[in-house]
Scaffold this active site. Structure first.
Site, PDB file in Angstrom:
ATOM      1  N   SER A   6      37.307  54.879  41.469  1.00 23.31           N
ATOM      2  CA  SER A   6      38.287  53.998  40.880  1.00 23.31           C
ATOM      3  C   SER A   6      39.015  54.973  39.452  1.00 23.31           C
ATOM      4  O   SER A   6      38.393  55.358  39.114  1.00 23.31           O
ATOM      5  CB  SER A   6      37.534  52.842  40.239  1.00 23.31           C
ATOM      6  OG  SER A   6      38.492  52.213  39.183  1.00 23.31           O
ATOM      7  N   HIS A  31      40.807  53.825  44.899  1.00 24.22           N
ATOM      8  CA  HIS A  31      40.731  52.333  44.486  1.00 24.22           C
ATOM      9  C   HIS A  31      41.398  52.268  43.211  1.00 24.22           C
ATOM     10  O   HIS A  31      41.314  52.836  42.093  1.00 24.22           O
ATOM     11  CB  HIS A  31      39.353  51.756  44.195  1.00 24.22           C
ATOM     12  CG  HIS A  31      38.927  50.477  43.760  1.00 24.22           C
ATOM     13  ND1 HIS A  31      38.976  49.517  44.557  1.00 24.22           N
ATOM     14  CD2 HIS A  31      39.085  49.991  42.196  1.00 24.22           C
ATOM     15  CE1 HIS A  31      38.860  48.329  43.908  1.00 24.22           C
ATOM     16  NE2 HIS A  31      38.824  48.560  42.398  1.00 24.22           N
ATOM     17  N   ASP A  33      43.081  49.798  40.248  1.00 25.87           N
ATOM     18  CA  ASP A  33      42.887  48.635  39.504  1.00 25.87           C
ATOM     19  C   ASP A  33      44.029  48.239  38.786  1.00 25.87           C
ATOM     20  O   ASP A  33      44.638  48.906  37.792  1.00 25.87           O
ATOM     21  CB  ASP A  33      41.642  48.832  38.526  1.00 25.87           C
ATOM     22  CG  ASP A  33      40.350  48.781  39.169  1.00 25.87           C
ATOM     23  OD1 ASP A  33      40.209  47.946  40.015  1.00 25.87           O
ATOM     24  OD2 ASP A  33      39.819  49.978  39.095  1.00 25.87           O
ATOM     25  N   MET A  35      45.895  45.362  36.465  1.00 28.02           N
ATOM     26  CA  MET A  35      45.394  44.307  35.547  1.00 28.02           C
ATOM     27  C   MET A  35      46.639  43.691  34.789  1.00 28.02           C
ATOM     28  O   MET A  35      47.531  44.682  34.380  1.00 28.02           O
ATOM     29  CB  MET A  35      44.435  44.735  34.718  1.00 28.02           C
ATOM     30  CG  MET A  35      43.183  45.312  35.318  1.00 28.02           C
ATOM     31  SD  MET A  35      41.986  45.720  33.978  1.00 28.02           S
ATOM     32  CE  MET A  35      40.672  46.656  35.142  1.00 28.02           C
ATOM     33  N   HIS A  64      43.165  46.682  43.935  1.00 28.72           N
ATOM     34  CA  HIS A  64      42.570  45.854  43.510  1.00 28.72           C
ATOM     35  C   HIS A  64      43.600  44.761  42.496  1.00 28.72           C
ATOM     36  O   HIS A  64      43.425  45.354  41.464  1.00 28.72           O
ATOM     37  CB  HIS A  64      41.144  46.076  43.003  1.00 28.72           C
ATOM     38  CG  HIS A  64      40.110  45.092  42.344  1.00 28.72           C
ATOM     39  ND1 HIS A  64      39.177  45.627  41.602  1.00 28.72           N
ATOM     40  CD2 HIS A  64      40.380  43.851  42.580  1.00 28.72           C
ATOM     41  CE1 HIS A  64      38.786  44.052  41.138  1.00 28.72           C
ATOM     42  NE2 HIS A  64      39.399  43.236  41.543  1.00 28.72           N
ATOM     43  N   MET A  66      44.022  42.352  39.918  1.00 29.60           N
ATOM     44  CA  MET A  66      43.252  41.307  38.847  1.00 29.60           C
ATOM     45  C   MET A  66      44.431  40.798  37.908  1.00 29.60           C
ATOM     46  O   MET A  66      44.818  41.038  36.848  1.00 29.60           O
ATOM     47  CB  MET A  66      42.416  42.048  38.037  1.00 29.60           C
ATOM     48  CG  MET A  66      41.166  42.556  38.720  1.00 29.60           C
ATOM     49  SD  MET A  66      40.337  43.926  37.869  1.00 29.60           S
ATOM     50  CE  MET A  66      41.032  45.333  38.857  1.00 29.60           C
ATOM     51  N   MET A 135      32.447  41.470  42.889  1.00 28.56           N
ATOM     52  CA  MET A 135      32.385  42.132  41.548  1.00 28.56           C
ATOM     53  C   MET A 135      30.903  42.100  41.275  1.00 28.56           C
ATOM     54  O   MET A 135      30.268  41.103  41.339  1.00 28.56           O
ATOM     55  CB  MET A 135      33.107  41.503  40.828  1.00 28.56           C
ATOM     56  CG  MET A 135      34.662  41.529  40.857  1.00 28.56           C
ATOM     57  SD  MET A 135      35.480  43.067  40.998  1.00 28.56           S
ATOM     58  CE  MET A 135      35.085  43.794  39.581  1.00 28.56           C
ATOM     59  N   ASP A 173      32.073  46.254  43.450  1.00 33.41           N
ATOM     60  CA  ASP A 173      32.724  47.214  42.352  1.00 33.41           C
ATOM     61  C   ASP A 173      32.322  46.810  41.129  1.00 33.41           C
ATOM     62  O   ASP A 173      32.290  45.584  40.611  1.00 33.41           O
ATOM     63  CB  ASP A 173      34.221  46.435  42.468  1.00 33.41           C
ATOM     64  CG  ASP A 173      35.439  47.241  41.634  1.00 33.41           C
ATOM     65  OD1 ASP A 173      34.875  48.264  40.825  1.00 33.41           O
ATOM     66  OD2 ASP A 173      36.372  46.716  41.586  1.00 33.41           O
TER      67      ASP A 173
HETATM   68  C1  DX5 Z   1      36.637  46.701  36.729  1.00 32.84           C
HETATM   69  C2  DX5 Z   1      37.235  47.441  37.837  1.00 32.84           C
HETATM   70  C3  DX5 Z   1      36.322  48.469  38.341  1.00 32.84           C
HETATM   71  C4  DX5 Z   1      36.093  49.663  37.394  1.00 32.84           C
HETATM   72  C5  DX5 Z   1      34.707  50.184  38.018  1.00 32.84           C
HETATM   73  O1  DX5 Z   1      37.414  45.481  36.578  1.00 32.84           O
HETATM   74  O2  DX5 Z   1      37.603  46.335  38.938  1.00 32.84           O
HETATM   75  O3  DX5 Z   1      37.245  49.001  39.665  1.00 32.84           O
HETATM   76  O4  DX5 Z   1      36.965  50.727  37.454  1.00 32.84           O
HETATM   77  O5  DX5 Z   1      34.477  51.066  37.006  1.00 32.84           O
HETATM   78  P1  DX5 Z   1      33.015  51.562  36.732  1.00 32.84           P
HETATM   79  O6  DX5 Z   1      32.535  52.132  37.888  1.00 32.84           O
HETATM   80  O7  DX5 Z   1      33.009  52.371  35.515  1.00 32.84           O
HETATM   81  O8  DX5 Z   1      32.235  50.271  36.740  1.00 32.84           O
HETATM   82 ZN    ZN Z   2      38.438  47.361  40.871  1.00 31.35          ZN
END
Ligand code: DX5
Ligand code: ZN
Length: 228
Positions: A6, A31, A33, A35, A64, A66, A135, A173
């Protein structure tokens, strides 16, 4: 185990080099993320950055979302080069319409469930998605602790897919490291996302190898669904 670093934990000032670094270290996917500061209390990257990263690597992009309104942004992320787009069942968009839109763009659709959402929330869509992401932390931030009590959801999803003869990749994740990955592997995860566990490791290549060897599944399901 398929390994998806990620980028949330990478050095944002050197994203291109960070992508190259994890590709060389043996990553299977990138990956990303996304947000919106609304669906989760954090703001990260959008389609512009993803588009700029696309020519840097041949690895598939696992995006991903969010965000509160994923349907509105499917075109933007498809145009940016996403290979997989996952979105949350808890978001506001109509789930069927969002899956339809992702499929219409030739992208693999996936559904994500937060820790408080039961596995059964995705059952009626399992025949339409390529992936379910469970998650193992509350979404929003990297570096949180792995929630082992999410593992029964993977077992439940695997059993439901087997009962109906469906090929769906299961992804985990949040808080995945060399220590916690084995629980996810045992529960049936195909893909593990790891931010801190890879980017903050002394040796990313060694960290990826340990994650990869947490099970001895072959990659044929992944190849069929993702590398069409
Ligand atoms: C959290 C993200 C993850 C995050 C995971 O909301 O969806 O992808 O980056 O990070 P680690 O591996 O540090 O928990
Ligand atoms: Zn993620």
């Amino acid at each position: 185990m398929i390994v998806a670093p990620s980028l949330l934990s990478c050095n944002f000032a050197n994203m291109a080099e960070e992508v190259i670094r994890i590709e060389r270290a043996g990553a299977d996917l990138v990956h990303l993320d996304v947000m919106d500061g609304h669906f989760v209390p954090n703001i990260t990257i959008g389609p512009g950055i993803i588009k700029s990263l696309r020519p840097i690597t041949r690895l598939p992009f696992d995006v991903h979302l969010m965000i509160e309104h994923p349907l509105k942004y499917v075109d933007d992320f498809a145009d940016a080069g996403a290979d997989i787009i996952t979105f949350h069942v808890e978001a506001a968009s109509d789930i069927d319409k969002t899956i339809d839109k992702i499929v219409s763009r030739g992208v693999v659709p996936g559904l994500v469930i937060k820790p408080k959402t039961p596995a059964s929330a995705v059952f009626s869509y399992l025949d339409r998605v390529g992936m379910v992401l469970v998650m193992t932390v509350e979404p929003g931030f990297g570096g949180q602790s792995f929630m082992a009590d999410m593992m029964p959801k993977l077992v439940e999803l695997r059993a439901e897919c087997a009962r109906r003869g469906l090929d769906v990749l299961l992804e985990v994740d949040g808080g995945i490291s060399e220590k916690t990955v084995f629980a996810a592997a045992e529960a049936g995860a195909d893909i593990c996302v790891s931010g801190t566990g890879i980017f903050k490791a002394k040796d990313a290549s060694q960290a990826i190898t340990i994650l990869r060897n947490s099970d001895n599944k072959d990659h044929s399901l992944f190849d069929r669904i993702i590398r069409k």
